[in-house]
Design a protein around this motif. Structure first.
Motif, PDB file in Angstrom:
ATOM      1  N   LYS A 126     -10.735   2.059 -12.648  1.00 46.44           N
ATOM      2  CA  LYS A 126     -11.115   3.676 -12.037  1.00 46.44           C
ATOM      3  C   LYS A 126     -10.424   2.646 -10.179  1.00 46.44           C
ATOM      4  CE  LYS A 126     -13.423   7.130  -9.668  1.00 46.44           C
ATOM      5  NZ  LYS A 126     -15.388   7.284  -9.483  1.00 46.44           N
ATOM      6  N   TYR A 127     -11.004   2.048  -9.304  1.00 47.17           N
ATOM      7  CA  TYR A 127     -10.117   1.431  -8.775  1.00 47.17           C
ATOM      8  C   TYR A 127     -10.753  -0.005  -8.130  1.00 47.17           C
ATOM      9  CZ  TYR A 127     -14.827   0.783  -6.906  1.00 47.17           C
ATOM     10  OH  TYR A 127     -16.458   0.357  -6.786  1.00 47.17           O
ATOM     11  N   LEU A 128     -10.474  -0.519  -7.410  1.00 48.75           N
ATOM     12  CA  LEU A 128     -10.508  -2.367  -6.681  1.00 48.75           C
ATOM     13  C   LEU A 128     -10.474  -2.433  -4.890  1.00 48.75           C
ATOM     14  CD1 LEU A 128      -8.146  -3.985  -6.566  1.00 48.75           C
ATOM     15  CD2 LEU A 128      -7.425  -4.485  -8.502  1.00 48.75           C
ATOM     16  N   LYS A 129     -11.268  -3.238  -4.925  1.00 45.72           N
ATOM     17  CA  LYS A 129     -11.120  -3.136  -3.250  1.00 45.72           C
ATOM     18  C   LYS A 129     -10.732  -5.124  -3.611  1.00 45.72           C
ATOM     19  CE  LYS A 129     -14.662   0.033  -1.716  1.00 45.72           C
ATOM     20  NZ  LYS A 129     -16.458  -0.280  -1.613  1.00 45.72           N
TER      21      LYS A 129
ATOM     22  N   SER B 246       0.174  -1.061   0.266  1.00 51.39           N
ATOM     23  CA  SER B 246      -0.022  -0.234   0.396  1.00 51.39           C
ATOM     24  C   SER B 246       0.606   1.441   0.132  1.00 51.39           C
ATOM     25  CB  SER B 246      -0.780   0.062   1.508  1.00 51.39           C
ATOM     26  OG  SER B 246      -0.494   0.116   2.525  1.00 51.39           O
ATOM     27  N   THR B 247       2.477   1.432   0.779  1.00 53.04           N
ATOM     28  CA  THR B 247       2.503   2.113   0.742  1.00 53.04           C
ATOM     29  C   THR B 247       3.491   2.517  -0.380  1.00 53.04           C
ATOM     30  OG1 THR B 247       3.204   2.527   2.713  1.00 53.04           O
ATOM     31  CG2 THR B 247       4.952   3.616   1.941  1.00 53.04           C
ATOM     32  N   LEU B 248       4.148   1.083  -1.045  1.00 51.12           N
ATOM     33  CA  LEU B 248       5.825   0.626  -1.843  1.00 51.12           C
ATOM     34  C   LEU B 248       5.322   1.265  -3.415  1.00 51.12           C
ATOM     35  CD1 LEU B 248       8.615   0.472  -1.782  1.00 51.12           C
ATOM     36  CD2 LEU B 248       7.636  -1.801  -2.555  1.00 51.12           C
ATOM     37  N   LEU B 249       3.929   0.498  -3.895  1.00 49.63           N
ATOM     38  CA  LEU B 249       3.154   0.512  -5.485  1.00 49.63           C
ATOM     39  C   LEU B 249       3.099   2.345  -5.474  1.00 49.63           C
ATOM     40  CD1 LEU B 249       1.049  -2.518  -5.502  1.00 49.63           C
ATOM     41  CD2 LEU B 249       3.778  -2.185  -6.248  1.00 49.63           C
ATOM     42  N   PRO B 250       2.191   2.698  -4.745  1.00 47.63           N
ATOM     43  CA  PRO B 250       1.926   4.650  -5.366  1.00 47.63           C
ATOM     44  C   PRO B 250       3.351   4.726  -5.721  1.00 47.63           C
ATOM     45  CG  PRO B 250       0.387   3.960  -3.958  1.00 47.63           C
ATOM     46  CD  PRO B 250       1.709   2.733  -3.557  1.00 47.63           C
TER      47      PRO B 250
ATOM     48  N   ASN C 165      -6.890   2.376  -5.574  1.00 50.58           N
ATOM     49  CA  ASN C 165      -7.327   3.418  -6.703  1.00 50.58           C
ATOM     50  C   ASN C 165      -5.924   3.747  -7.584  1.00 50.58           C
ATOM     51  OD1 ASN C 165      -9.665   4.855  -5.071  1.00 50.58           O
ATOM     52  ND2 ASN C 165      -8.344   5.374  -3.381  1.00 50.58           N
ATOM     53  N   PHE C 166      -7.086   4.121  -8.786  1.00 52.27           N
ATOM     54  CA  PHE C 166      -6.310   3.883 -10.274  1.00 52.27           C
ATOM     55  C   PHE C 166      -5.631   5.811 -10.794  1.00 52.27           C
ATOM     56  CE2 PHE C 166      -7.222  -0.232 -10.148  1.00 52.27           C
ATOM     57  CZ  PHE C 166      -5.707  -1.275  -9.654  1.00 52.27           C
ATOM     58  N   ALA C 167      -4.493   5.895 -11.535  1.00 54.02           N
ATOM     59  CA  ALA C 167      -3.426   6.851 -11.777  1.00 54.02           C
ATOM     60  C   ALA C 167      -5.173   7.155 -13.169  1.00 54.02           C
ATOM     61  CB  ALA C 167      -2.836   6.755 -12.672  1.00 54.02           C
ATOM     62  N   GLN C 168      -5.622   8.063 -13.467  1.00 57.38           N
ATOM     63  CA  GLN C 168      -6.696   8.103 -15.178  1.00 57.38           C
ATOM     64  C   GLN C 168      -6.532   7.476 -16.084  1.00 57.38           C
ATOM     65  OE1 GLN C 168      -9.316   9.624 -14.144  1.00 57.38           O
ATOM     66  NE2 GLN C 168      -9.625  10.547 -12.342  1.00 57.38           N
TER      67      GLN C 168
ATOM     68  N   VAL D 171      -0.857   3.318  -9.992  1.00 55.52           N
ATOM     69  CA  VAL D 171      -1.665   3.328  -8.818  1.00 55.52           C
ATOM     70  C   VAL D 171      -1.503   4.976  -8.152  1.00 55.52           C
ATOM     71  CG1 VAL D 171      -1.793   2.610  -6.074  1.00 55.52           C
ATOM     72  CG2 VAL D 171      -0.769   1.380  -8.434  1.00 55.52           C
ATOM     73  N   LYS D 172      -2.843   5.151  -7.798  1.00 52.71           N
ATOM     74  CA  LYS D 172      -2.629   6.924  -7.038  1.00 52.71           C
ATOM     75  C   LYS D 172      -2.719   6.499  -5.738  1.00 52.71           C
ATOM     76  CE  LYS D 172      -6.279  10.216  -6.523  1.00 52.71           C
ATOM     77  NZ  LYS D 172      -7.426  10.756  -6.597  1.00 52.71           N
ATOM     78  N   ASP D 173      -2.817   5.500  -4.892  1.00 51.62           N
ATOM     79  CA  ASP D 173      -3.149   4.933  -3.643  1.00 51.62           C
ATOM     80  C   ASP D 173      -3.513   3.782  -3.421  1.00 51.62           C
ATOM     81  OD1 ASP D 173      -5.917   5.918  -2.911  1.00 51.62           O
ATOM     82  OD2 ASP D 173      -4.866   7.797  -3.001  1.00 51.62           O
ATOM     83  N   VAL D 174      -4.095   4.208  -2.593  1.00 51.95           N
ATOM     84  CA  VAL D 174      -4.479   2.633  -1.724  1.00 51.95           C
ATOM     85  C   VAL D 174      -4.622   2.714  -0.695  1.00 51.95           C
ATOM     86  CG1 VAL D 174      -4.045   0.006  -0.800  1.00 51.95           C
ATOM     87  CG2 VAL D 174      -2.449   0.741  -2.922  1.00 51.95           C
ATOM     88  N   THR D 175      -6.609   2.604   0.089  1.00 54.59           N
ATOM     89  CA  THR D 175      -6.639   2.670   1.484  1.00 54.59           C
ATOM     90  C   THR D 175      -7.537   2.262   1.587  1.00 54.59           C
ATOM     91  OG1 THR D 175      -6.817   5.113   0.196  1.00 54.59           O
ATOM     92  CG2 THR D 175      -8.180   4.281   2.317  1.00 54.59           C
ATOM     93  N   VAL D 176      -6.909   1.693   3.200  1.00 58.56           N
ATOM     94  CA  VAL D 176      -7.156   1.084   4.320  1.00 58.56           C
ATOM     95  C   VAL D 176      -8.481   1.355   4.450  1.00 58.56           C
ATOM     96  CG1 VAL D 176      -7.048  -0.271   6.223  1.00 58.56           C
ATOM     97  CG2 VAL D 176      -4.893  -0.079   4.957  1.00 58.56           C
TER      98      VAL D 176
END
Length: 160
Positions: free
Chosen positions: A66-69, A28-32, A58-61, A39-44
């Motif tokens: 757009k996202y996946l969970k 969640s920290t490394l991939l963005p 959350n993916f970049a435009q 990868v825009k960000d990863v939110t818990v």
């Protein structure tokens, strides 16, 4: 609901514990950081990183989604195994209900590791998933592994 299983292996010169820490425990920290164009960000959304945790990527435009969970089902730090399920977003929808993943990192005699990945695609109704349907996603996963591997090679103290 039908289910189709695919397996693949990836050999890496990086030691199994380091690759597990980077790709699983700190993704969640490394991939963005390493892949901001994808990868825009990863939110818990809930949990503490252990079983039951739900993360939203959350993916970049520019990306196809757009996202996946993901829901974390199991994290075995001793045996370097992670099981998780894609539960929303991404390729899920009319044809796919969910995708279950298992990733296992095994040390190799050369000092690197073998990553064994199993994906189980749960379809809506009697739908079928063919290997060519998942080829792009599998190639994308290997691409991510290679980027992280390169980072770990260039930063030998990271995740040591």
């Amino acid at each position: 609901m039908g289910a189709t299983v695919f397996t693949q292996e990836y050999s890496s010169p990086i030691a199994a514990p380091r690759l597990f820490k980077a790709l699983i425990l700190d993704s969640s920290t490394l991939l963005p950081k390493l892949l901001p164009q994808f990868v825009k960000d990863v939110t818990v959304l809930q949990g503490d990183g252990g079983p039951g945790t739900i993360e939203q990527v959350n993916f970049a435009q520019e990306g196809p989604f757009k996202y996946l969970k993901h829901r974390i089902d199991e994290v075995d730090k001793e045996n370097l195994v992670c099981k998780y399920t894609m539960i929303e977003g991404g390729p899920l929808g009319e044809k796919l209900e969910s995708i279950g993943y298992e990733v296992k990192f095994e040390g190799s005699s050369e000092g690197g590791c073998l990553c064994k990945m199993t994906s189980k695609y749960y379809t809506v109704g009697d739908g079928q998933v063919r290997e060519e349907d998942v080829k792009e996603g599998r190639e994308s996963t290997i691409g991510i592994y290679k980027v992280v591997e390169s980072y770990l090679h260039d930063n030998p103290q990271a995740y040591a």
